[in-house]
Design a protein around this motif. Structure first.
Motif, PDB file in Angstrom:
ATOM      1  N   GLU A 421       0.817  -1.209   0.000  1.00  0.00           N
ATOM      2  CA  GLU A 421       0.000   0.000   0.000  1.00  0.00           C
ATOM      3  C   GLU A 421       0.855   1.264   0.000  1.00  0.00           C
ATOM      4  OE1 GLU A 421      -2.710  -0.106   3.259  1.00  0.00           O
ATOM      5  OE2 GLU A 421      -3.343  -2.153   2.875  1.00  0.00           O
ATOM      6  N   PHE A 422       2.161   1.119   0.143  1.00  0.00           N
ATOM      7  CA  PHE A 422       3.033   2.298   0.145  1.00  0.00           C
ATOM      8  C   PHE A 422       3.083   2.909  -1.258  1.00  0.00           C
ATOM      9  CE2 PHE A 422       5.940   0.551   3.761  1.00  0.00           C
ATOM     10  CZ  PHE A 422       4.907   0.759   4.664  1.00  0.00           C
ATOM     11  N   GLU A 423       3.503   4.157  -1.323  1.00  0.00           N
ATOM     12  CA  GLU A 423       3.780   4.788  -2.609  1.00  0.00           C
ATOM     13  C   GLU A 423       4.902   5.803  -2.426  1.00  0.00           C
ATOM     14  OE1 GLU A 423       0.363   8.269  -2.608  1.00  0.00           O
ATOM     15  OE2 GLU A 423       0.035   6.438  -3.757  1.00  0.00           O
ATOM     16  N   SER A 424       5.657   6.006  -3.485  1.00  0.00           N
ATOM     17  CA  SER A 424       6.792   6.935  -3.469  1.00  0.00           C
ATOM     18  C   SER A 424       7.811   6.569  -2.392  1.00  0.00           C
ATOM     19  CB  SER A 424       6.307   8.383  -3.269  1.00  0.00           C
ATOM     20  OG  SER A 424       5.402   8.749  -4.271  1.00  0.00           O
ATOM     21  N   HIS A 425       8.007   5.267  -2.158  1.00  0.00           N
ATOM     22  CA  HIS A 425       8.937   4.814  -1.134  1.00  0.00           C
ATOM     23  C   HIS A 425      10.214   4.265  -1.788  1.00  0.00           C
ATOM     24  CE1 HIS A 425       6.497   1.423  -2.423  1.00  0.00           C
ATOM     25  NE2 HIS A 425       7.372   0.582  -1.931  1.00  0.00           N
ATOM     26  N   VAL A 426      11.153   3.874  -0.950  1.00  0.00           N
ATOM     27  CA  VAL A 426      12.425   3.317  -1.410  1.00  0.00           C
ATOM     28  C   VAL A 426      12.535   1.881  -0.912  1.00  0.00           C
ATOM     29  CG1 VAL A 426      14.940   3.468  -1.233  1.00  0.00           C
ATOM     30  CG2 VAL A 426      13.590   5.560  -1.476  1.00  0.00           C
ATOM     31  N   ILE A 427      12.886   0.965  -1.813  1.00  0.00           N
ATOM     32  CA  ILE A 427      13.099  -0.435  -1.445  1.00  0.00           C
ATOM     33  C   ILE A 427      14.598  -0.667  -1.332  1.00  0.00           C
ATOM     34  CG2 ILE A 427      12.749  -2.839  -2.106  1.00  0.00           C
ATOM     35  CD1 ILE A 427      10.300  -1.896  -3.711  1.00  0.00           C
ATOM     36  N   LEU A 428      15.021  -1.163  -0.190  1.00  0.00           N
ATOM     37  CA  LEU A 428      16.438  -1.372   0.099  1.00  0.00           C
ATOM     38  C   LEU A 428      16.728  -2.865   0.098  1.00  0.00           C
ATOM     39  CD1 LEU A 428      19.068   0.099   0.897  1.00  0.00           C
ATOM     40  CD2 LEU A 428      18.377  -0.144   3.280  1.00  0.00           C
ATOM     41  N   ALA A 429      17.506  -3.318  -0.872  1.00  0.00           N
ATOM     42  CA  ALA A 429      17.836  -4.734  -0.985  1.00  0.00           C
ATOM     43  C   ALA A 429      19.168  -4.989  -0.296  1.00  0.00           C
ATOM     44  CB  ALA A 429      17.908  -5.143  -2.454  1.00  0.00           C
ATOM     45  N   GLY A 430      19.122  -5.559   0.892  1.00  0.00           N
ATOM     46  CA  GLY A 430      20.318  -5.830   1.678  1.00  0.00           C
ATOM     47  C   GLY A 430      20.434  -4.881   2.860  1.00  0.00           C
ATOM     48  N   TYR A 431      20.610  -5.445   4.060  1.00  0.00           N
ATOM     49  CA  TYR A 431      20.718  -4.593   5.257  1.00  0.00           C
ATOM     50  C   TYR A 431      21.987  -4.924   6.030  1.00  0.00           C
ATOM     51  CZ  TYR A 431      18.960  -1.393   8.781  1.00  0.00           C
ATOM     52  OH  TYR A 431      18.805  -0.308   9.614  1.00  0.00           O
ATOM     53  N   GLY A 432      23.098  -5.041   5.281  1.00  0.00           N
ATOM     54  CA  GLY A 432      24.396  -5.174   5.935  1.00  0.00           C
ATOM     55  C   GLY A 432      24.917  -3.800   6.329  1.00  0.00           C
ATOM     56  N   ARG A 433      26.234  -3.677   6.434  1.00  0.00           N
ATOM     57  CA  ARG A 433      26.799  -2.397   6.885  1.00  0.00           C
ATOM     58  C   ARG A 433      26.512  -1.268   5.898  1.00  0.00           C
ATOM     59  NH1 ARG A 433      32.812  -2.945   9.090  1.00  0.00           N
ATOM     60  NH2 ARG A 433      32.281  -0.810   9.659  1.00  0.00           N
ATOM     61  N   VAL A 434      26.611  -1.574   4.596  1.00  0.00           N
ATOM     62  CA  VAL A 434      26.323  -0.541   3.591  1.00  0.00           C
ATOM     63  C   VAL A 434      24.841  -0.177   3.622  1.00  0.00           C
ATOM     64  CG1 VAL A 434      26.338   0.010   1.129  1.00  0.00           C
ATOM     65  CG2 VAL A 434      28.229  -1.278   2.138  1.00  0.00           C
ATOM     66  N   GLY A 435      23.971  -1.181   3.673  1.00  0.00           N
ATOM     67  CA  GLY A 435      22.534  -0.921   3.716  1.00  0.00           C
ATOM     68  C   GLY A 435      22.127  -0.126   4.943  1.00  0.00           C
ATOM     69  N   GLN A 436      22.749  -0.423   6.085  1.00  0.00           N
ATOM     70  CA  GLN A 436      22.435   0.323   7.305  1.00  0.00           C
ATOM     71  C   GLN A 436      22.858   1.784   7.179  1.00  0.00           C
ATOM     72  OE1 GLN A 436      24.015  -1.740  10.751  1.00  0.00           O
ATOM     73  NE2 GLN A 436      23.305  -3.714   9.975  1.00  0.00           N
ATOM     74  N   ALA A 437      24.000   2.042   6.555  1.00  0.00           N
ATOM     75  CA  ALA A 437      24.449   3.428   6.361  1.00  0.00           C
ATOM     76  C   ALA A 437      23.487   4.193   5.452  1.00  0.00           C
ATOM     77  CB  ALA A 437      25.860   3.444   5.781  1.00  0.00           C
ATOM     78  N   VAL A 438      23.060   3.530   4.368  1.00  0.00           N
ATOM     79  CA  VAL A 438      22.099   4.160   3.458  1.00  0.00           C
ATOM     80  C   VAL A 438      20.787   4.454   4.188  1.00  0.00           C
ATOM     81  CG1 VAL A 438      20.705   3.797   1.394  1.00  0.00           C
ATOM     82  CG2 VAL A 438      23.107   3.120   1.399  1.00  0.00           C
ATOM     83  N   ALA A 439      20.312   3.487   4.943  1.00  0.00           N
ATOM     84  CA  ALA A 439      19.041   3.650   5.661  1.00  0.00           C
ATOM     85  C   ALA A 439      19.122   4.774   6.679  1.00  0.00           C
ATOM     86  CB  ALA A 439      18.657   2.344   6.344  1.00  0.00           C
ATOM     87  N   HIS A 440      20.249   4.890   7.362  1.00  0.00           N
ATOM     88  CA  HIS A 440      20.397   5.933   8.379  1.00  0.00           C
ATOM     89  C   HIS A 440      20.262   7.321   7.758  1.00  0.00           C
ATOM     90  CE1 HIS A 440      21.813   7.974  11.971  1.00  0.00           C
ATOM     91  NE2 HIS A 440      22.701   8.612  11.230  1.00  0.00           N
ATOM     92  N   VAL A 441      20.894   7.528   6.607  1.00  0.00           N
ATOM     93  CA  VAL A 441      20.836   8.838   5.955  1.00  0.00           C
ATOM     94  C   VAL A 441      19.430   9.124   5.444  1.00  0.00           C
ATOM     95  CG1 VAL A 441      21.683  10.208   4.017  1.00  0.00           C
ATOM     96  CG2 VAL A 441      23.271   8.786   5.325  1.00  0.00           C
ATOM     97  N   LEU A 442      18.816   8.161   4.771  1.00  0.00           N
ATOM     98  CA  LEU A 442      17.491   8.391   4.193  1.00  0.00           C
ATOM     99  C   LEU A 442      16.426   8.559   5.269  1.00  0.00           C
ATOM    100  CD1 LEU A 442      17.487   5.943   1.143  1.00  0.00           C
ATOM    101  CD2 LEU A 442      18.048   8.364   1.213  1.00  0.00           C
ATOM    102  N   ARG A 443      16.522   7.779   6.350  1.00  0.00           N
ATOM    103  CA  ARG A 443      15.549   7.914   7.440  1.00  0.00           C
ATOM    104  C   ARG A 443      15.637   9.283   8.084  1.00  0.00           C
ATOM    105  NH1 ARG A 443      11.466   4.888   9.840  1.00  0.00           N
ATOM    106  NH2 ARG A 443      12.456   5.049  11.864  1.00  0.00           N
ATOM    107  N   SER A 444      16.853   9.831   8.198  1.00  0.00           N
ATOM    108  CA  SER A 444      17.015  11.147   8.809  1.00  0.00           C
ATOM    109  C   SER A 444      16.386  12.239   7.962  1.00  0.00           C
ATOM    110  CB  SER A 444      18.506  11.461   9.008  1.00  0.00           C
ATOM    111  OG  SER A 444      19.167  11.598   7.765  1.00  0.00           O
ATOM    112  N   GLU A 445      16.174  11.953   6.665  1.00  0.00           N
ATOM    113  CA  GLU A 445      15.535  12.915   5.777  1.00  0.00           C
ATOM    114  C   GLU A 445      14.046  12.645   5.615  1.00  0.00           C
ATOM    115  OE1 GLU A 445      17.025  15.552   4.435  1.00  0.00           O
ATOM    116  OE2 GLU A 445      18.867  15.027   5.490  1.00  0.00           O
TER     117      GLU A 445
END
Length: 579
Positions: A421-445
């Motif tokens: 049901e989401f729209e205009s979202h981001v799908i993150l494939a992989g939640y290792g160290r790189v994925g966690q860094a990406v998620a931290h930046v995007l979540r803060s925005e």
């Protein structure tokens, strides 16, 4: 002595400059400590220091002249530069692909909001006793919103990249394109001659196309070469001069064609954003943009005629309330039809409800042509100015109303609605160290994220971090469909398995042909395969590691942090182009 004084700087301008700098460096930061939005702080400072507050009392108390702006009109050219820089930097951050993705919002929501708002306001004017031509001029003047204020609010709140921000920007972009036809119509009414309006509009349309074509040609065939020449010849000084030439020159081209100067600056930003000098221009212009935009907001505040507002306070507030209600309803309908669901539409509608600085341009032109009376122009100007002052507050109200309709999170911070049901979202494939860094930046925005990983421990960590996360293989189409990939804005691959990464990119591209896909690569060869699979942007680990080490080496040699960042940005763009 007298001869030197006659050719020296104007003491009044120097005094006004000092007053502005005191306001920007002392008064506005003090108001910011009270949690006041920057835009409102600058506008209130403009009201207080303008000709209708301290400037008015300076006639009786001469010492107050040293604490007020004596010649507000002298600041307008610099204030307009701030608007140009804002639109230019927005264009740099944008891309032609993202602009094309907004075509439904620009043409659909933009046209519905602008046309219906103008018709509704004009109809109200006719009911109140105005003649049709005057009512139409007022409708067109008040139908448009303030690009500078709305976009600055969104940038400050880090919401420009979110759905409501994109919807608002799409409508504002259409409004900027309507500047020329509206001014032509006002001129036609004021002339009251036998001129053919259709012919005039066709001529303006052709001139507008020619202006856009000229900007596109220069940007695609000359801009990159000239920037390279400036960089090779003299470094940052020449690059800064060339950037200013690009912004002002593009604005001058569109202005000469009867279009908005802001539209020209935005197009120039789009073209510079395609070059390797993108990051350099952002760093160079950011400080100027903030100061000059502050000056723009102060000039809006200085234009509010407080005595005139006080003499008709009841009628002005009634007209202000009516304007906000009408434009909110129409903008909500337009965004609901073309831009998204209720939360997006209500937030965008409240941001777009106030009038904009273009209202003053239309009223000035109409008054000069005697199409409206000075008293009516002063009344409408007061309504427009006060509505602009309310923009940040209405934006906050819209955000709260949007959040109220969003389902409450559960104990882990997860949203209760399904990812599909989401729209205009981001799908993150992989939640290792790189994925966690990406998620931290995007979540803060404030970006909405859905994470996928085959490792349950990593998924559990993602949920503890507040993400919507699920165990699943992002290389399988049925898994991606459950994440709502059809409505997603981006797909980011951070896994370190080269083969799986390519499979994920191909799978995602097959399900969503227009979505932006970002991927992590091991090296240049792997990056090439990912791009063939459908990734729009690829980050080679080897390149980034080399850049980081080079940056550390430069800092060890004594280079300052800003210089190192600029050099790395330029090299990064060149390396990615090779990859």
């Amino acid at each position: 002595m007298e001869h030197g004084a006659a050719h020296g700087p104007d003491p009044t301008l120097i005094k006004d400059l000092l007053v502005f700098l005191i306001a920007a460096g002392v008064l506005v930061p003090a108001m910011r400590l009270l949690k006041m939005p920057t835009i409102i702080a600058f506008m209130l400072a403009g009201i207080a220091l303008g000709p209708f507050a301290l400037g008015h009392f300076a006639q009786d108390y001469p010492f107050l002249e040293y604490f007020s702006i004596t010649e507000p009109e002298a600041a307008m050219p610099f204030a307009e530069l701030g608007v140009l820089f804002l639109l230019f930097l927005l264009g740099v951050e944008f891309s032609f692909a993202r602009l094309w993705a907004l075509r439904r919002v620009v043409l659909g929501a933009g046209s519905v909001q602008t046309i219906l708002s103008a018709v509704a306001i004009a109809a109200t004017g006719v009911l109140l006793g105005l003649d049709l031509a005057t009512a139409m001029i007022l409708g067109l003047a008040l139908a448009l919103s303030s690009t500078a204020i709305v976009m600055q609010v969104l940038v400050e709140e880090r919401r420009a990249a979110l759905p409501a921000g994109r919807a608002s920007f799409g409508v504002l972009l259409f409004q900027d394109m309507m500047v020329a036809p509206i001014l032509i119509f006002v001129g036609f009414v004021t002339l009251k001659s036998g001129a053919n309006l259709g012919g005039v509009l066709l001529d303006a349309f052709i001139r507008g196309l020619i202006a856009v074509a000229v900007i596109w040609f220069v940007g695609n065939f000359l801009l990159d070469r000239v920037f390279r020449l400036a960089a090779a010849s003299g470094g940052r000084d020449f690059l800064m001069a060339l950037t200013l030439l690009t912004v002002v020159g593009a604005g001058a081209i569109t202005y000469s064609a009867g279009l908005s100067v802001a539209l020209g600056a935005f197009l120039a930003g789009l073209l510079v954003g395609e070059t390797e000098f993108k990051h350099q221009t952002e760093v160079d212009l950011e400080p100027f943009k903030g100061l000059l935009l502050g000056l723009f907001f102060m000039t809006v505040g200085m234009g509010l005629n407080l005595p005139a507002i006080a003499s008709q306070i009841g009628w002005i507030f009634a007209a202000l309330a009516g304007l906000i209600v009408v434009k909110v309803g129409i903008a909500y309908l337009a965004c609901r039809l073309f831009a998204g669901r209720h939360p997006v539409s209500i937030e965008a509608a409240l941001l777009l409800a106030p009038a904009g600085e273009f209202a003053f341009v239309v009223l000035t032109a109409a008054q000069a042509g005697r199409a409206i009376t000075p008293d009516l122009a002063a009344f409408v100007s007061a309504v427009a100015g006060l509505s602009m002052l309310l923009t940040p507050l209405l934006g906050q109200l819209g955000r709260r109303l949007a959040l109220r309709r969003t389902e409450a999170p559960d104990a882990n911070g997860m949203e209760l609605k399904e990812p599909a049901e989401f729209e205009s979202h981001v799908i993150l494939a992989g939640y290792g160290r790189v994925g966690q860094a990406v998620a931290h930046v995007l979540r803060s925005e404030g970006v909405m994220l859905v994470a996928l990983d085959r490792d349950p421990a990593k998924v559990h960590q993602a949920r503890l971090d507040g993400l919507s996360a699920y165990v699943g293989d992002a290389a399988r189409p049925e898994i991606l469909e459950l994440t709502g990939i059809g409505k997603a804005d981006q797909f980011i691959v951070t896994v370190d398995d080269a083969v799986r990464a390519e499979t994920m990119v191909r799978c995602a591209r097959s399900l969503h042909a227009e979505m932006l896909i970002l991927a992590r690569a091991h090296d240049g060869e792997h990056a090439g395969r990912l791009e063939e699979a459908g990734a729009a942007h690829v980050v080679p680990e080897a390149v980034e590691s080399g850049l980081q080490m080079a940056g550390m080496a430069l800092e060890a040699f004594g280079y300052d942090t800003e210089t190192v960042r600029d050099r790395l940005a330029l090299v990064r763009d060149e390396e990615y182009r090779r990859a």
